[in-house]
Scaffold this active site. Structure first.
Site, PDB file in Angstrom:
ATOM      1  N   ASN A 259      41.679  21.059  54.743  1.00 15.51           N
ATOM      2  CA  ASN A 259      42.258  19.379  54.880  1.00 15.51           C
ATOM      3  C   ASN A 259      43.285  19.334  54.643  1.00 15.51           C
ATOM      4  OD1 ASN A 259      39.947  18.430  54.179  1.00 15.51           O
ATOM      5  ND2 ASN A 259      39.692  18.127  52.158  1.00 15.51           N
TER       6      ASN A 259
ATOM      7  N   ARG B 110      29.580  26.884  55.010  1.00 16.02           N
ATOM      8  CA  ARG B 110      28.081  26.019  54.187  1.00 16.02           C
ATOM      9  C   ARG B 110      28.667  25.087  55.090  1.00 16.02           C
ATOM     10  NH1 ARG B 110      31.377  23.371  49.247  1.00 16.02           N
ATOM     11  NH2 ARG B 110      33.356  23.575  49.923  1.00 16.02           N
TER      12      ARG B 110
ATOM     13  N   SER C  54      48.710  14.417  39.309  1.00 17.08           N
ATOM     14  CA  SER C  54      48.101  13.039  39.591  1.00 17.08           C
ATOM     15  C   SER C  54      46.726  12.610  38.604  1.00 17.08           C
ATOM     16  CB  SER C  54      47.113  13.784  40.890  1.00 17.08           C
ATOM     17  OG  SER C  54      45.811  14.445  40.639  1.00 17.08           O
TER      18      SER C  54
ATOM     19  N   ASP D 191      44.581  16.353  48.182  1.00 16.14           N
ATOM     20  CA  ASP D 191      44.583  16.814  49.464  1.00 16.14           C
ATOM     21  C   ASP D 191      46.164  16.425  50.199  1.00 16.14           C
ATOM     22  OD1 ASP D 191      43.574  19.468  48.890  1.00 16.14           O
ATOM     23  OD2 ASP D 191      41.325  18.908  49.398  1.00 16.14           O
TER      24      ASP D 191
HETATM   25  N1  LIG Z   1      42.424   4.783  43.394  1.00 19.40           N
HETATM   26  C1  LIG Z   1      43.440   4.704  43.925  1.00 19.40           C
HETATM   27  N2  LIG Z   1      44.015   4.339  44.300  1.00 19.40           N
HETATM   28  C2  LIG Z   1      45.655   4.382  44.557  1.00 19.40           C
HETATM   29  N3  LIG Z   1      46.046   6.133  44.470  1.00 19.40           N
HETATM   30  C3  LIG Z   1      44.896   6.614  44.342  1.00 19.40           C
HETATM   31  C4  LIG Z   1      43.628   6.681  44.155  1.00 19.40           C
HETATM   32  N4  LIG Z   1      43.316   7.271  43.591  1.00 19.40           N
HETATM   33  C5  LIG Z   1      43.604   8.231  43.781  1.00 19.40           C
HETATM   34  N5  LIG Z   1      45.283   7.393  44.581  1.00 19.40           N
HETATM   35  C6  LIG Z   1      45.723   8.765  45.287  1.00 19.40           C
HETATM   36  O1  LIG Z   1      45.800   9.992  44.963  1.00 19.40           O
HETATM   37  C7  LIG Z   1      46.795  10.790  44.851  1.00 19.40           C
HETATM   38  C8  LIG Z   1      46.117  11.942  44.028  1.00 19.40           C
HETATM   39  O2  LIG Z   1      44.782  11.059  43.205  1.00 19.40           O
HETATM   40  P1  LIG Z   1      44.060  11.845  42.297  1.00 19.40           P
HETATM   41  O3  LIG Z   1      44.861  11.967  40.781  1.00 19.40           O
HETATM   42  O4  LIG Z   1      42.548  11.569  41.928  1.00 19.40           O
HETATM   43  O5  LIG Z   1      43.459  13.441  42.749  1.00 19.40           O
HETATM   44  P2  LIG Z   1      42.274  14.824  42.493  1.00 19.40           P
HETATM   45  O6  LIG Z   1      41.677  14.002  41.437  1.00 19.40           O
HETATM   46  O7  LIG Z   1      42.873  15.970  42.729  1.00 19.40           O
HETATM   47  O8  LIG Z   1      41.595  14.057  43.325  1.00 19.40           O
HETATM   48  P3  LIG Z   1      40.511  14.709  44.561  1.00 19.40           P
HETATM   49  O9  LIG Z   1      39.428  14.435  44.079  1.00 19.40           O
HETATM   50  O10 LIG Z   1      40.901  15.185  45.992  1.00 19.40           O
HETATM   51  O11 LIG Z   1      40.886  16.688  44.239  1.00 19.40           O
HETATM   52  C9  LIG Z   1      47.360   9.963  43.415  1.00 19.40           C
HETATM   53  O12 LIG Z   1      47.956  10.074  42.806  1.00 19.40           O
HETATM   54  C10 LIG Z   1      47.470   8.478  44.654  1.00 19.40           C
HETATM   55  O13 LIG Z   1      48.510   8.552  44.368  1.00 19.40           O
END
Ligand SMILES: Nc1ncnc2c1ncn2[C@@H]1O[C@H](COP(=O)(O)OP(=O)(O)OP(=O)(O)O)[C@@H](O)[C@H]1O
Ligand SMILES: [Mg+2]
Length: 317
Positions: A43, A90, A224, A256
């Site tokens: 990704n 997978r 994040s 990603d």
């Molecule tokens: N609901 C949302 N609204 C706006 N931006 C979002 C939202 N969810 C995620 N993002 C954006 O995506 C970035 C990464 O998201 P998140 O913190 O959810 O990462 P993660 O939990 O590692 O995600 P993944 O499930 O892809 O591994 C955030 O820092 C933000 O910029």
């Protein structure tokens, strides 16, 4: 010039389809499926490509599904370094129930990776990496591969003077956190696991990240925060970038896309505060589209400009 090499230990073919109503004990007539190459590092490579960059996508693949994965990435003109395995790659399945618009996602376990296979991946990395390159490892580990695999990868990056960027979870993250990491991208839950706490309040976040950096050989920590954006912490700076509010369709691939945006920003030679802004822009851009589409550069660039205009960055030491 520095290159980007991504590593996917547990790739997948993501098969998506739709059906009008999911009910048991009956034949469910699904729509024509679509197929996408998936898995953390893959990704990241796909998102880098969408942002106008190039990377060498290194991953394990085997069986007819592995061949199909190669074909899917070839169609997207993504340069590949495949480590062949005996097990079959997978296939995951996502089914949208069109009567409720709910998506059901079925994830399969990855094939076991034998020692000779993961050793071969380490050797390949050692050959491919050059001084100053970015090695981006993203995703969970499949069965049978040692839990300290990313630690071994980190040692190779260190030996080759490449910069190791890691986005993973669970025991693989715990083990790897003991090694040298250029940039680590945990979400809040992953940071909690790293720090041995079950939840983190807004007030606790910054001191915890500072403490983490003091105790680990990690140069840049980007936590994040989903819709709350991200927090970048180094020894010298702390930068919080809130995420813009958008019409959200799916958060799949947000993490990603964010990593892809940050590594591209590093390649462009931008400062770290801009790197995390572009990371948030790309992560949020990914949420504007359904399924596995990741971020679109036009959306990411617009969000980045908006973030910069708002200047919502709080920088402290
Ligand atoms: N609901 C949302 N609204 C706006 N931006 C979002 C939202 N969810 C995620 N993002 C954006 O995506 C970035 C990464 O998201 P998140 O913190 O959810 O990462 P993660 O939990 O590692 O995600 P993944 O499930 O892809 O591994 C955030 O820092 C933000 O910029
Ligand atoms: Mg993640």
């Amino acid at each position: 010039m520095a290159r980007i090499i991504t590593l996917t230990v547990n790739p997948a073919i993501d098969k998506s389809t739709a059906v009008a109503g999911i009910v048991p004990n009956t034949k469910l007539r699904c729509t024509e499926p679509t197929y996408d190459a998936g898995g953390g590092g893959i990704n990241v490579s796909r998102a880098i490509h969408k942002l106008g960059g190039t990377s060498l996508c290194t991953y394990f693949a085997g069986g007819p599904s592995g061949d199909y994965l190669k074909q899917l990435l070839n169609e997207q003109n993504i340069e590949q370094a495949v480590v062949s395995i005996a097990g079959w790659t997978r296939e995951n399945l996502a089914v949208t129930d069109t009567t409720t618009n709910q998506q059901y996602r079925f994830g399969m376990p990855g094939p076991p990776i034998r020692e000779i296979e993961w050793q071969s991946a380490l050797k390949q990395l050692e050959i491919q990496l050059n001084k100053g390159d970015y090695l981006v490892a993203s995703g969970k580990l499949p069965p049978q591969i040692p839990e300290d695999f990313y630690e071994k990868v980190s040692h190779i990056a260190e030996k080759k003077e490449a910069r190791f960027i890691l986005d993973t979870s669970g025991e693989a993250l715990m083990k790897a956190s003991k090694s040298k990491i250029y940039m680590l991208k945990p979400n809040l839950a992953e940071l909690g696991a790293l720090c041995g706490v079950s939840s983190i309040t807004d007030l606790e976040l910054k001191p915890l990240t500072k403490q983490f950096l003091k105790n680990h050989d990690c140069e840049i920590l980007v936590v994040s925060l989903g819709p709350k954006g991200a927090l970048l912490v180094t020894k010298n700076e702390t930068v919080h970038v809130p995420a813009p509010v958008v019409h959200q369709k799916s958060t799949i691939g947000a993490g990603d896309s964010m990593v892809a945006g940050m590594v591209m920003s590093l390649i462009w030679g931008k400062p770290l505060s801009d790197m995390v802004r572009y990371g948030v822009a790309c992560g949020t851009a990914a949420t504007m589209h359904h399924g596995t589409q990741l971020c679109i550069k036009e959306d990411a660039d617009k969000l980045y400009e908006w973030i910069k205009e708002q200047n919502p960055i709080l920088e402290t030491n």
